[in-house]
Write a protein that holds these residues in place. Sequence first.
Motif, PDB file in Angstrom:
ATOM      1  N   GLN A 115      13.997  -0.391 -10.305  1.00 52.58           N
ATOM      2  CA  GLN A 115      14.349   0.392 -11.234  1.00 52.58           C
ATOM      3  C   GLN A 115      15.564   1.393 -11.641  1.00 52.58           C
ATOM      4  O   GLN A 115      15.782   1.951 -12.471  1.00 52.58           O
ATOM      5  CB  GLN A 115      12.889   1.094 -11.627  1.00 52.58           C
ATOM      6  N   ILE A 116      15.676   2.079 -10.054  1.00 52.22           N
ATOM      7  CA  ILE A 116      16.828   2.861  -9.882  1.00 52.22           C
ATOM      8  C   ILE A 116      17.905   1.718 -10.586  1.00 52.22           C
ATOM      9  O   ILE A 116      19.060   3.059 -11.212  1.00 52.22           O
ATOM     10  CB  ILE A 116      16.704   3.689  -8.391  1.00 52.22           C
ATOM     11  N   GLU A 117      18.632   0.927  -9.978  1.00 51.49           N
ATOM     12  CA  GLU A 117      19.089   0.013  -9.906  1.00 51.49           C
ATOM     13  C   GLU A 117      19.957  -0.009 -11.250  1.00 51.49           C
ATOM     14  O   GLU A 117      20.672   0.019 -11.878  1.00 51.49           O
ATOM     15  CB  GLU A 117      19.075  -1.730  -9.643  1.00 51.49           C
ATOM     16  N   GLU A 118      18.965  -0.340 -12.609  1.00 56.55           N
ATOM     17  CA  GLU A 118      19.034  -0.069 -13.677  1.00 56.55           C
ATOM     18  C   GLU A 118      19.122   1.152 -14.276  1.00 56.55           C
ATOM     19  O   GLU A 118      20.303   0.722 -15.552  1.00 56.55           O
ATOM     20  CB  GLU A 118      17.281  -0.444 -14.637  1.00 56.55           C
ATOM     21  N   ILE A 119      18.543   1.947 -14.104  1.00 55.27           N
ATOM     22  CA  ILE A 119      19.340   3.287 -14.345  1.00 55.27           C
ATOM     23  C   ILE A 119      20.349   3.764 -14.156  1.00 55.27           C
ATOM     24  O   ILE A 119      21.419   4.389 -14.726  1.00 55.27           O
ATOM     25  CB  ILE A 119      17.841   4.016 -13.801  1.00 55.27           C
ATOM     26  N   VAL A 120      20.623   3.272 -13.160  1.00 54.15           N
ATOM     27  CA  VAL A 120      21.704   4.138 -12.073  1.00 54.15           C
ATOM     28  C   VAL A 120      23.339   2.995 -13.049  1.00 54.15           C
ATOM     29  O   VAL A 120      24.470   3.585 -13.064  1.00 54.15           O
ATOM     30  CB  VAL A 120      22.424   3.500 -10.482  1.00 54.15           C
ATOM     31  N   ARG A 121      22.853   1.621 -13.081  1.00 58.25           N
ATOM     32  CA  ARG A 121      23.764   0.890 -13.843  1.00 58.25           C
ATOM     33  C   ARG A 121      24.018   0.450 -15.035  1.00 58.25           C
ATOM     34  O   ARG A 121      24.858   0.212 -15.964  1.00 58.25           O
ATOM     35  CB  ARG A 121      23.564  -0.421 -13.370  1.00 58.25           C
ATOM     36  N   SER A 122      23.183   1.140 -15.508  1.00 59.63           N
ATOM     37  CA  SER A 122      22.945   1.561 -17.379  1.00 59.63           C
ATOM     38  C   SER A 122      24.378   2.981 -18.234  1.00 59.63           C
ATOM     39  O   SER A 122      23.485   4.278 -18.129  1.00 59.63           O
ATOM     40  CB  SER A 122      21.454   1.988 -17.671  1.00 59.63           C
TER      41      SER A 122
END
Length: 223
Positions: free
Chosen positions: A199-206
């Motif tokens: 989830q954190i990867e998705e947030i940061v990469r968004s």
Amino acid sequence: MPGEFWVLLGADYAGKSSVLSALARRTNWQVASYDDEFLDDGYPSVSRLRGEFFEALREAGRRYSTDFALSIAQTAVVFLRDQALAGSVARPVLVDSYYYKILAKCRLAGLANEQIFAWWRSFPAPRGVIYLETDAGVAWRRSGNGAAVNRFEHYGDQPSREAFVRFQIDLRRLMLAEVRDVPTSVIGAAADVDDIARQIEEIVRSDHGHRSGDRGKGRPVPA
């Protein structure tokens, strides 16, 4: 931009260290933390000063002034700032708590100096904050029902469930108040570590979420 960074925030025993370790394994991101797990041999003073702080905290108001204890805590804050701003533009930097958690804990522990706090608040803001939500009762159980609790995690001289839970509830409130002007996503701690890391990867990469001022993929911060 060089100097852009993210902050992973949460109350005690929220699982931040486990999540940061998972992200370090899964990605090439830079992790900035003053925990020994994330320090190499090049930063012996950081680890040593953390131990010195707890000794000063025990004697604050007696052998040492509260400003003296706060000055030692400030070394961790400046270290995190320096690490955050030294990151490469080629990879995200994820900072453990930044100054938000230390400031909130200092206030709860009676180590208040608004001039020092104003300087910390003048530090560069992160691109976003990711907050790990944790029930205080669950956190108490994760601490081994108080076996692993230190003096900076509860009210009073001796840990108890009630003193720990009250401290953690107040800590959450103060931390979220500190980040109220920063785009913040909240992730429930019920998820497993790998799921939280994803989830954190998705947030940061968004790029869309945070460059447009959105609050990202997590739940909005509760009022």
